[in-house]
Structures are given as C-alpha cells and as structure tokens.
Design a protein around this motif. Sequence first.
Motif, PDB file in Angstrom:
ATOM      1  N   GLY A 392       0.787  -1.227   0.000  1.00 19.61           N
ATOM      2  CA  GLY A 392       0.000   0.000   0.000  1.00 19.61           C
ATOM      3  C   GLY A 392       0.820   1.277   0.000  1.00 19.61           C
ATOM      4  N   LYS A 393       2.168   1.166   0.001  1.00 18.22           N
ATOM      5  CA  LYS A 393       3.003   2.365  -0.001  1.00 18.22           C
ATOM      6  C   LYS A 393       3.022   3.012  -1.385  1.00 18.22           C
ATOM      7  CE  LYS A 393       6.856   2.714   2.164  1.00 18.22           C
ATOM      8  NZ  LYS A 393       6.461   3.675   3.201  1.00 18.22           N
ATOM      9  N   THR A 394       3.017   4.324  -1.399  1.00 12.53           N
ATOM     10  CA  THR A 394       3.207   5.083  -2.636  1.00 12.53           C
ATOM     11  C   THR A 394       4.676   5.480  -2.723  1.00 12.53           C
ATOM     12  OG1 THR A 394       0.953   5.949  -2.630  1.00 12.53           O
ATOM     13  CG2 THR A 394       2.584   7.167  -3.912  1.00 12.53           C
ATOM     14  N   ILE A 395       5.329   5.036  -3.780  1.00 10.93           N
ATOM     15  CA  ILE A 395       6.746   5.362  -3.981  1.00 10.93           C
ATOM     16  C   ILE A 395       6.891   5.972  -5.368  1.00 10.93           C
ATOM     17  CG2 ILE A 395       9.091   4.447  -4.153  1.00 10.93           C
ATOM     18  CD1 ILE A 395       8.318   2.262  -2.201  1.00 10.93           C
ATOM     19  N   ASP A 396       7.029   7.281  -5.409  1.00  8.33           N
ATOM     20  CA  ASP A 396       7.167   7.948  -6.701  1.00  8.33           C
ATOM     21  C   ASP A 396       8.483   8.702  -6.846  1.00  8.33           C
ATOM     22  OD1 ASP A 396       6.677  10.093  -5.028  1.00  8.33           O
ATOM     23  OD2 ASP A 396       4.629  10.405  -5.744  1.00  8.33           O
ATOM     24  N   THR A 397       9.200   8.884  -5.736  1.00  8.44           N
ATOM     25  CA  THR A 397      10.503   9.551  -5.768  1.00  8.44           C
ATOM     26  C   THR A 397      11.483   8.768  -4.900  1.00  8.44           C
ATOM     27  OG1 THR A 397       9.494  11.723  -6.076  1.00  8.44           O
ATOM     28  CG2 THR A 397      11.765  11.677  -5.300  1.00  8.44           C
ATOM     29  N   TRP A 410      23.026   4.329 -15.372  1.00  7.44           N
ATOM     30  CA  TRP A 410      22.450   3.502 -14.302  1.00  7.44           C
ATOM     31  C   TRP A 410      21.336   4.265 -13.578  1.00  7.44           C
ATOM     32  CZ3 TRP A 410      25.917   0.377 -10.359  1.00  7.44           C
ATOM     33  CH2 TRP A 410      25.158  -0.680  -9.834  1.00  7.44           C
ATOM     34  N   LEU A 411      21.510   5.564 -13.403  1.00  8.66           N
ATOM     35  CA  LEU A 411      20.456   6.360 -12.773  1.00  8.66           C
ATOM     36  C   LEU A 411      19.186   6.346 -13.617  1.00  8.66           C
ATOM     37  CD1 LEU A 411      22.671   9.316 -11.539  1.00  8.66           C
ATOM     38  CD2 LEU A 411      21.260   7.870 -10.060  1.00  8.66           C
ATOM     39  N   ASN A 419      10.220   2.735 -12.004  1.00  9.76           N
ATOM     40  CA  ASN A 419       9.088   3.567 -12.425  1.00  9.76           C
ATOM     41  C   ASN A 419       8.859   4.679 -11.400  1.00  9.76           C
ATOM     42  OD1 ASN A 419       6.982   4.567 -13.922  1.00  9.76           O
ATOM     43  ND2 ASN A 419       5.490   3.036 -13.235  1.00  9.76           N
ATOM     44  N   ALA A 420       9.921   5.430 -11.146  1.00 13.40           N
ATOM     45  CA  ALA A 420       9.882   6.513 -10.165  1.00 13.40           C
ATOM     46  C   ALA A 420      10.921   7.556 -10.545  1.00 13.40           C
ATOM     47  CB  ALA A 420      10.170   5.981  -8.761  1.00 13.40           C
ATOM     48  N   ASN A 421      10.711   8.786 -10.071  1.00 15.57           N
ATOM     49  CA  ASN A 421      11.734   9.813 -10.241  1.00 15.57           C
ATOM     50  C   ASN A 421      12.940   9.470  -9.373  1.00 15.57           C
ATOM     51  OD1 ASN A 421      10.108  11.409 -11.954  1.00 15.57           O
ATOM     52  ND2 ASN A 421       9.101  12.333 -10.188  1.00 15.57           N
ATOM     53  N   ILE A 422      14.131   9.544  -9.941  1.00 12.98           N
ATOM     54  CA  ILE A 422      15.361   9.246  -9.212  1.00 12.98           C
ATOM     55  C   ILE A 422      16.100  10.557  -8.974  1.00 12.98           C
ATOM     56  CG2 ILE A 422      17.573   8.043  -9.240  1.00 12.98           C
ATOM     57  CD1 ILE A 422      15.194   6.168  -8.968  1.00 12.98           C
ATOM     58  N   TYR A 463      16.148  12.180 -12.516  1.00 13.29           N
ATOM     59  CA  TYR A 463      15.945  11.348 -13.693  1.00 13.29           C
ATOM     60  C   TYR A 463      14.511  10.819 -13.657  1.00 13.29           C
ATOM     61  CZ  TYR A 463      21.013  11.511 -14.163  1.00 13.29           C
ATOM     62  OH  TYR A 463      22.306  11.938 -14.319  1.00 13.29           O
ATOM     63  N   GLN A 464      13.771  11.067 -14.742  1.00 11.85           N
ATOM     64  CA  GLN A 464      12.372  10.663 -14.803  1.00 11.85           C
ATOM     65  C   GLN A 464      12.219   9.417 -15.655  1.00 11.85           C
ATOM     66  OE1 GLN A 464      10.832  14.477 -16.276  1.00 11.85           O
ATOM     67  NE2 GLN A 464       9.865  14.794 -14.281  1.00 11.85           N
ATOM     68  N   PRO A 465      11.278   8.549 -15.305  1.00 12.33           N
ATOM     69  CA  PRO A 465      11.093   7.319 -16.079  1.00 12.33           C
ATOM     70  C   PRO A 465      10.628   7.602 -17.507  1.00 12.33           C
ATOM     71  CG  PRO A 465       9.354   7.567 -14.430  1.00 12.33           C
ATOM     72  CD  PRO A 465      10.361   8.619 -14.146  1.00 12.33           C
TER      73      PRO A 465
END
Length: 499
Positions: A392-397, A410-411, A419-422, A463-465
């Motif tokens: 249930g966690k939201t991981i976007d960054t 690699w980044l 599938n997240a902003n790095i 870095y964006q997906p």
Amino acid sequence: MKYVIGVDLGTSAVKLLLVNQKGEVAHEVSKSYPLIQEKTGYSEQDPEQWVTQTTAGIKELIDTFDGDANDIEGMSFSGQMHGLVLLDGQNQVLRNAILWNDTRTTKQCEEIYEKVGKDRFISITKNMALEGFTLPKILWVKENEPELFEKAATFVLPKDYLRYRITDQLQMEYSDAAGTSLLDISAREWSKEICDSLDLDPSICPPLVNSHDNVGTITSDFADQTGLSEATNVFAGGADNACGAIGSGILSEGKTFCSIGTSGVVLSYEPTGDKDFEGKVHYFNHSAPGAYYTMGVTLSAGHSLNWFKDTFAADEDFDSLLKEVDTVPVGSNGLLFTPYLVGERTPHADATIRASFIGMDSSHRRKDFARAVLEGITFSLNESIDLFRKSGKTIDTIYSIGGGAKNKEWLQMQADIFNANIVKLTSEQGPGMGAAMLAAFGSGWFETLEACADAFLSEAEMYQPIQENVERYEKLFTTYKKVYEQTTEINQDLMEFRN
C-alpha cells in the motif's frame, strides 16, 4: 563557526566527518582495519582496532583543523549493524566481535524458530531470524564457547562499544537494537518472552536510549589523546542504514532511498511500527524520533559489478567498463543476470542460491554483459520496491546514493525499472552525514531533524522514467522473477561441487 563530528564505523574502515553549521564537510579522515576470517563463513574483528583507529583519526582531524577545538560542540555515530561484542562484568571484551556478514549460525536460527515459534518471533521482532543478526550469534557462543559465555554480563553492537570507550557510558540505541532479534519493535523494549524461550538472562541486554540522546561527554583520557575538548557532547547515534536515511533526508512518509554499495538497500520511511510485512522485508526502528523504516537488501549489488570488472576487465576502470552500456538496448539483447553471488536476502532469504546469466548466445559482447549486470542488480532492488507497493506504499521519488548514483545510464535505468523519479543529491556523505546531523540536532542547532535536512541537503539532478522503457522493463521483470524459482534446486544440487 560551530562544528560537529560524524563517526561512521564501517566494516572495513572508520570514516570521520567534521561538519559545520551550514552542513559543509570541513574535513574528513578515513582509517582502515582488518577483517579476521579464520574459516569459511566466519567474519570477525578486534574491537580494540575500532578504538585505536578512531582515536588516531580524530587526532588527525583535530591536528589538521585550523579552528578552535572548543568550537566542536558534539559528536555522534553511525555503525555497522548486528555485530556481537560480548562484555564481562567489568565491561572487558571477551572475544573478537562476530560481524554482520558472518554466516555460521544457521543452526541457531532454526533453534529460535523451534523454541519461540516462527510466526510469534516475527510478530515481536518484525523480522526473520537470519544468520547475520545478533541473537543467533549469542546462541552460537553460548553453545560453542560455554566457559566464555558464563563470563558474559552484557552485549553491545560495534558503535556502542566504541562510544562506551569514548564516554565510559554503556547503552544501546533503538535503531541498532532493532537488528539484534531481541527487541520488541512496536513496544520499543527488550523481549522478555524471547529471552525466556531461549534461556537467556534478560539482564544481558543493555539500557536503551534514543539516537539523538545526549549520553555524556568524552573522557579526559580521550580528550588528551585526540585534542578534543572534554566538554564535547556525545550523542548515541544510529545504525548505518538509519543514519544513511537521515543523511539522505528520508524523514517523512513516502520518502525512499536506494543505496548501492557492496550490498544494495532500498529503505522507506514508516511513521509507525504496527504494519505487518510478515518478515519479507526488514522492519526497524529509525534514528529519527519515534519513527520506523522498512528495508529490503540485495546482498551482492555493487559486489556483482566489482566481481564482473575484476573477472573480465581487471586492468580497466569502471568508466571504461560501462562506457558503451548506453548503446545496448533495454533488456541487454535478451541477456539476463541475477546477482546472487553470495546468496540473497530480500525477498529470498536463501544462502545457497547463486548467480546466473540467462539467454547467452554468440552475438553477445562484453557491453551486453555489463548492461545485464546493472539491470540485474536493479531488478533485485526492485523486488523490495514491489513488496512495498503491494503493502500500500506510494513510492514515486527515490533518492539514489552510493555507487549506483555515479553513472548516468544507471540512474536512468533505476528510474525506468523502479518507475519513479530518481534524485541524486548535490553532496553525498551517507551514514557519516546522518551521524553528524544527529549531533547537530542533539546540540540544539535545529528544532527537528527535518529542519536540519533542509539546511544540510540539496538535490542536484533528477531522472524521470521513460514510459517506453518502463513498459519493456515491467515485462522483463516478470521473467527475472522466474529465474530464482527455476534455479533453486539446481543450485542446491551444485553445492556439493563448490570448494
């Protein structure tokens, strides 16, 4: 200008950071010490080496500091987790410390489940019984060195012993206690039930303190040896991953970091200790006040890349090895790598599984293998992120630190697979900076650790997906997960042929 010192007691060296009120590293020193590996699976260190090298390192720090030692207001610690330091009634060390990467205790892990019950044990500690943790090591000494164990009055972890030698005060703080397998994570107290089930006297467990607690000042002897002022305040500190989280700003819900060193860690902030991950990921007390974190571990992350370089490009640097990976398409032309060189931790607690290259043909070149290694490491870390999201966690960054933050390809790969902003930080000092931030917070420079992070940390790149890559990697990730299941029995059969 005022200063604090962050002491990061690692497995191979102690790293010391002198940090000012702007969060700038004024000076840093590193001092190494050896591992003791007498048998396969054994990994020990002499605790006196930690004290000697830290003392020498701080003396060097002060000798090269062009300011006034009285302006150094505090110091705190980050330390390698899980290591067992056994002490007698006079707090004298009874034997070499048994470290986190020692794997001799499989039998004792089985004993823990038999006597406590696996489900009950996980419900108390929020973690599985693993060879690397502290409790199995205590049981091993009790069984194999009974005369020595009879003399044991208490135990501490590596950085806690170092802090004791600096302050003459003995405690353990919660983030390291969480990795002993003896702490009731939610209740934040030692588990009498586990001690009773395993016939351990609960008095062997040391007093507990918070990571930011002031635990005293340095002794006059340590002041004389190093040049520090006797008025230097000492704060308890935290486990290396907890301090790494602080040093990366993982201090509020939804924040996550990916750290790629020898091993790889995906760590996410948790505001409470009442979730149930069924032991599939680590669930520990944070060094931030009242907080927790979940963590997945890939045992051979950077180690896989180091192995590949040492084996196939020993005379080249990493930049040369990886310079062509951007010319290889997503999926490495059908080549897949699983990074199980020394077994795996998350989500497969398996000491016998081993690495694989799958899909090789004569068209593949070194650059394909190099990209496949990077993708395989990142897939393994993504298994932890996948578990977090399913809970249930939201991981976007995700904040990327360590070796994985040093290569732009690699980044971008992490952004696409996760599938997240790095995010890459401007200055990355990891656990040592987290320790310094605990000292800064404890010294009253900031009202909260979050305020300290805002002042000390800044973002450099994001870095964006890329959606097309995300879709291809999602398909390949499904295939990656099949490899473990389909090679488990093969690797068990091969064990008898390994040296």
